[in-house]
Enzyme design. Sequence first.
Site, short mmCIF file in Angstrom:
data_model
loop_
_atom_site.label_atom_id
_atom_site.label_comp_id
_atom_site.label_asym_id
_atom_site.label_seq_id
_atom_site.Cartn_x
_atom_site.Cartn_y
_atom_site.Cartn_z
N SER A 178 0.85 -1.19 0.00
CA SER A 178 0.00 0.00 0.00
C SER A 178 0.88 1.23 0.00
O SER A 178 1.70 1.42 0.91
CB SER A 178 -0.89 0.02 1.24
OG SER A 178 -1.37 1.33 1.45
N HIS A 234 -1.43 -1.28 -4.18
CA HIS A 234 -2.67 -0.93 -3.47
C HIS A 234 -2.70 0.58 -3.22
O HIS A 234 -1.76 1.15 -2.66
CB HIS A 234 -2.72 -1.70 -2.15
CG HIS A 234 -3.98 -1.50 -1.38
ND1 HIS A 234 -5.13 -2.23 -1.62
CD2 HIS A 234 -4.28 -0.67 -0.35
CE1 HIS A 234 -6.08 -1.86 -0.77
NE2 HIS A 234 -5.59 -0.91 0.01
N ASP A 250 -4.86 3.71 -1.57
CA ASP A 250 -5.90 4.04 -0.59
C ASP A 250 -6.46 5.44 -0.83
O ASP A 250 -5.76 6.43 -0.65
CB ASP A 250 -5.31 3.96 0.83
CG ASP A 250 -5.08 2.52 1.23
OD1 ASP A 250 -6.02 1.73 1.14
OD2 ASP A 250 -3.94 2.19 1.62
N MET A 291 -9.07 8.19 0.32
CA MET A 291 -9.86 8.57 1.51
C MET A 291 -10.38 9.99 1.34
O MET A 291 -9.66 10.86 0.83
CB MET A 291 -8.99 8.50 2.76
CG MET A 291 -8.28 7.17 2.95
SD MET A 291 -7.45 7.12 4.54
CE MET A 291 -6.50 5.60 4.37
N HIS A 301 -8.64 1.24 -3.64
CA HIS A 301 -9.51 1.02 -2.49
C HIS A 301 -10.21 2.33 -2.16
O HIS A 301 -9.58 3.25 -1.63
CB HIS A 301 -8.63 0.51 -1.32
CG HIS A 301 -9.33 0.34 -0.02
ND1 HIS A 301 -8.66 0.16 1.17
CD2 HIS A 301 -10.65 0.30 0.30
CE1 HIS A 301 -9.52 0.03 2.16
NE2 HIS A 301 -10.74 0.12 1.66
N MET A 356 -12.29 4.52 -0.04
CA MET A 356 -12.87 4.76 1.30
C MET A 356 -13.52 6.12 1.24
O MET A 356 -13.06 7.10 1.85
CB MET A 356 -11.76 4.71 2.35
CG MET A 356 -11.27 3.29 2.63
SD MET A 356 -9.67 3.29 3.46
CE MET A 356 -8.59 3.40 2.05
N MET A 358 -11.42 -5.75 5.94
CA MET A 358 -10.57 -4.84 6.69
C MET A 358 -10.22 -5.50 8.02
O MET A 358 -11.11 -5.98 8.74
CB MET A 358 -11.28 -3.51 6.98
CG MET A 358 -11.54 -2.63 5.77
SD MET A 358 -10.11 -2.29 4.73
CE MET A 358 -8.98 -1.52 5.88
N GLY A 379 -8.53 4.11 7.64
CA GLY A 379 -8.21 5.53 7.82
C GLY A 379 -6.71 5.79 7.90
O GLY A 379 -6.24 6.82 7.45
N PHE A 380 -6.00 4.83 8.46
CA PHE A 380 -4.57 5.06 8.69
C PHE A 380 -3.77 3.77 8.50
O PHE A 380 -4.29 2.68 8.76
CB PHE A 380 -4.34 5.58 10.12
CG PHE A 380 -5.13 6.83 10.40
CD1 PHE A 380 -4.64 8.07 10.00
CD2 PHE A 380 -6.38 6.75 11.00
CE1 PHE A 380 -5.39 9.23 10.22
CE2 PHE A 380 -7.13 7.91 11.22
CZ PHE A 380 -6.64 9.15 10.83
N GLY A 414 -0.33 1.42 9.55
CA GLY A 414 0.44 1.15 10.76
C GLY A 414 -0.36 0.74 11.99
O GLY A 414 0.15 0.79 13.10
N ASP A 419 -6.71 -6.40 4.47
CA ASP A 419 -6.09 -5.08 4.52
C ASP A 419 -6.01 -4.56 5.95
O ASP A 419 -7.04 -4.33 6.58
CB ASP A 419 -6.91 -4.13 3.63
CG ASP A 419 -6.27 -2.75 3.49
OD1 ASP A 419 -5.13 -2.56 3.94
OD2 ASP A 419 -6.93 -1.87 2.90
N GLY A 431 -2.63 -4.18 9.08
CA GLY A 431 -1.84 -4.91 10.06
C GLY A 431 -1.23 -6.21 9.55
O GLY A 431 -0.85 -7.07 10.34
N SER A 473 2.86 -0.50 5.95
CA SER A 473 4.04 -0.23 6.78
C SER A 473 5.02 -1.40 6.80
O SER A 473 6.23 -1.19 6.90
CB SER A 473 3.60 0.13 8.21
OG SER A 473 2.67 -0.81 8.70
C1 DX5 Z 1 -6.09 1.53 5.97
C2 DX5 Z 1 -5.71 1.26 4.53
C3 DX5 Z 1 -4.63 0.28 4.39
C4 DX5 Z 1 -3.31 0.68 4.99
C5 DX5 Z 1 -2.67 -0.55 5.52
O1 DX5 Z 1 -7.24 2.30 6.01
O2 DX5 Z 1 -6.83 0.77 3.82
O3 DX5 Z 1 -4.46 -0.13 3.05
O4 DX5 Z 1 -2.43 1.31 4.10
O5 DX5 Z 1 -1.55 -0.19 6.22
P1 DX5 Z 1 -0.75 -1.24 7.12
O6 DX5 Z 1 -0.34 -2.36 6.24
O7 DX5 Z 1 0.40 -0.42 7.61
O8 DX5 Z 1 -1.69 -1.67 8.22
ZN ZN Z 2 -6.47 -0.13 1.78
#
Ligand code: DX5
Ligand code: ZN
Length: 228
Positions: free
Chosen positions: A10, A35, A37, A39, A68, A70, A139, A144-145, A147, A177, A179, A200
């Site tokens: 990502s 990937h 993201d 938002m 993706h 969001m 998910m 949203g974030f 890490g 998606d 962690g 991450s």
């Molecule tokens: C979160 C995103 C993810 C994010 C995953 O809202 O959809 O794609 O980048 O990040 P890691 O792999 O660090 O959890």
């Molecule tokens: Zn994503």
Amino acid sequence: MKQVMYIAPSILSADFSRLGAEIRAVDEAGADIIHIDVMDGHFVPNITIGPLVVQAARAVTGKVLDVHLMISDADRYVDAFAAAGADWITVHVEACSHLQRTVSRIRELGKRPGVVLNPATSLATLDCILEEIDLVMLMSVNPGFGGQSFIPSTLTKIKHLRQRITERKLQVDIEVDGGVSIKTIAEIAAAGANIFVAGSAVYGSEDYRKTIESLKKLAEDGVTRGCR
Ligand code: DX5
Ligand code: ZN
């Protein structure tokens, strides 16, 4: 037969001041999918990328662009993301009041449609759409974030989803998606996922190639152990 596992870095965790180079770097390091993201600061509490950046990514890689969304109003933007060069477009079940229409539109545009579920959204929401989509993305963090930590209850959800897909004799990918890391990926694969988003874990590592290779190997070993 060995199952193919796909790693999708990502770019949310990339260095945005060098985005082209960061995309090329994971492409050359063996990423299967990129990937992206998107938002909107409304559906999720963060604002990131629009079609212009997808277009810029398209110019630097031939890999699959997994976009993706969001965003609250996916219907309004799927055409723009398709035109920008997305290959897969995934939309949240929580954000689409006319999900079947959105999915059909993505397919009409010649793209692979996928549906995304937040951690607390039931698999039952897929019942009437599963036949019409190419992938489900679960998910494993609240979106949203990058890490964040993997939510363990996702494992049972993946198992149940894999069962439903098998029972209905469908060919639907399960993407996970949030962690995903060297520590979590084997279990996620053993539960039944075959596409792994890793932000991450890849971009936070020293050696992208080594990390992608390790993630893939651990996923493949996880499947063997999970005996699916
Ligand atoms: C979160 C995103 C993810 C994010 C995953 O809202 O959809 O794609 O980048 O990040 P890691 O792999 O660090 O959890
Ligand atoms: Zn994503």
